[in-house]
Design an enzyme around this catalytic site. Structure first.
Site, short mmCIF file in Angstrom:
data_model
loop_
_atom_site.label_atom_id
_atom_site.label_comp_id
_atom_site.label_asym_id
_atom_site.label_seq_id
_atom_site.Cartn_x
_atom_site.Cartn_y
_atom_site.Cartn_z
N HIS A 141 33.57 69.55 59.95
CA HIS A 141 34.08 69.26 60.87
C HIS A 141 34.03 68.14 61.56
CE1 HIS A 141 38.38 69.67 63.17
NE2 HIS A 141 37.56 69.97 64.04
N GLU A 207 44.89 73.99 62.01
CA GLU A 207 42.92 74.35 61.67
C GLU A 207 42.61 75.35 62.05
OE1 GLU A 207 41.91 72.88 66.31
OE2 GLU A 207 41.42 71.30 65.62
N LYS A 261 47.68 71.49 71.59
CA LYS A 261 47.04 72.37 70.89
C LYS A 261 47.53 74.27 71.60
CE LYS A 261 43.42 70.63 69.91
NZ LYS A 261 42.61 71.24 67.83
#
Ligand code: CA
Length: 424
Positions: A141, A207, A261
């Site tokens: 990632h 995610e 986020k």
């Protein structure tokens, strides 16, 4: 002794063979049943078990437990008791539901008070999360994202192979499976523009992560070594760390993630104990360069847990868009926790430490839309023929996780939540 893990054990409850919740699992969670009655419970097959009622009826006799430890709306007090007590409780639950034990089996009155069908209950947030930390521990990632933003040569920052990079996230916006998430609004800097604009995020992403939940740690100023770390990890959940890539890109320099986020993260409701995951230990990835001594561990293991992501458009069917595995993580949970506390930072029961997006080596193993669509340049095809670069309003994201080995299957169930339009 993990007697609950005995694979020969069968339950007198009927449990389907492909269930994530065989008698060898016995996760812990919080649920609401009839009349807004909230309790701590476990899950076996399609049954939820009221642990408070079991406790009041004397089924945990001989284990030192506070009277009201299960009459709580979070697992924090239970987790505070530490892994040895939780282990005894889990072993006892396995005994109570063992096919050879007819104490509860033959007591219909008790059964009526203790057992609920899972479709008759509502799962709630299992823990009060005092602190949430998000790591960035998947090499694939980090390399994918680094390549997109800085080019292949500079994909990994110089520190990445030397320490488990992480940041402190927002714990108040962690929600349980079933709660939907509004598309966030914020500032973005459109390609080629010279000033930012405000509006709903256009690059909404998931995610694929797993998070571990800690027990109480040590006093402020003390550290937890890699050799001790496992005893401070209670269990794990699936963790969907929703991300708004356009907000993130504009705001993240120099201090890192913020509004891109903190608008929400979703978790699966049943905390699977590290004890239950014991059979799925596997070799951790080789680390080169060798980490500093405080990050080394005599038996540094990974966990072989299959991870899946599905997207279900409004009214449509699910398409699996990613298949990854917890074992791909470069930095293990033990190393993350040792690093987190090496400076004397304290931890508390119920703290949540997410892994970071878990991507594997191939495209189908990527754990975010950012990587799967390679920043939107390579859209995904769903079963209904539609394409996705990022998530659309009405898309439900479902993540599932399970281990499977030598005839034993156990898992986490799922975390499921829908992307709702941005609020006016
Ligand atoms: Ca994350």
């Amino acid at each position: 002794m993990l007697t609950a893990n005995n694979t020969d054990r069968k339950s007198w409850l009927e449990i389907e063979s492909n269930s994530d919740f065989p008698i060898q699992n016995i996760p812990f969670g919080v649920f609401m049943a009839h009349d807004d009655h909230i309790t701590i419970g476990t899950r076996l097959g399609d049954w939820a078990v009221d642990l408070n009622v079991l406790h009041q009826l004397g089924y945990f006799e001989g284990i030192t437990l506070p009277e009201d430890v299960f009459l709580q709306d979070t697992l924090n007090d239970f987790i505070t008791l530490g892994r040895p007590i939780c282990r005894q409780v889990r072993n006892r639950i396995a005994d109570i539901f063992d096919a050879e034990n007819d104490q509860l089996k033959n007591n219909q009155e008790h059964r009526n008070e203790v057992l609920f069908k899972v479709d008759e209950i509502q799962v709630l947030m299992p823990v009060f999360v005092q602190d949430y930390t998000d790591f960035y521990s998947s090499r694939e990632h980090a390399e994918n994202v680094g390549t997109m933003f800085r080019g292949k040569e500079n994909a990994l920052m110089p520190n990445w192979l030397h320490l488990p990079v992480g940041y402190h996230g927002r714990s108040s916006s962690i929600v349980v499976s079933g709660e939907n998430i509004h598309r966030p609004k914020g500032q973005t800097m459109p390609e080629g523009a010279d000033k930012p604009v405000f509006g709903p995020s256009k690059l909404m992403d998931f995610e694929l992560e797993m998070a571990f939940i800690t027990t109480d740690g040590k006093h402020l100023g003390e550290s937890i070594s890699t050799d001790e770390a496992e005893e401070y990890i209670f269990g794990m959940v699936i963790f969907n760390d929703w991300s708004a890539r356009d907000l993130q890109k504009w705001e993240y320099v120099p201090l890192g993630p913020f509004l891109g986020k903190n608008f929400g993260s979703s978790i699966s409701p049943w905390v699977v104990t590290l004890d239950a995951l014991e059979p799925f230990r596997t070799e951790a990835p080789k680390q080169n360069p060798e980490p500093l001594p405080y990050l080394k561990c005599a038996n540094n293991t990974a966990y072989d847990i299959n991870l899946e992501v599905y997207i279900q458009p409004e009214g449509g069917e699910e398409t699996r868009v990613s298949e990854s595995n917890h074992k791909y993580l470069y930095w293990t949970m033990v190393q993350q926790l040792a690093h987190h506390t090496v400076n004397g930072c304290n931890i508390n029961a119920g703290d949540m430490m997410a892994s970071g997006t878990i991507s594997g080596p191939e495209r189908e193993n990527y754990g975010s839309m950012l990587e799967l669509s390679w920043r939107g340049s390579n859209p995904l095809k769903l079963k209904d023929g539609s394409e996705r670069k990022f998530l659309l309003d009405g898309d439900t994201v479902i993540m599932r996780a399970f281990g499977q080995k030598d005839g034993l299957r156990l898992g986490f169930g799922e975390v499921r939540s829908k992307v709702l339009p941005a609020k006016d």
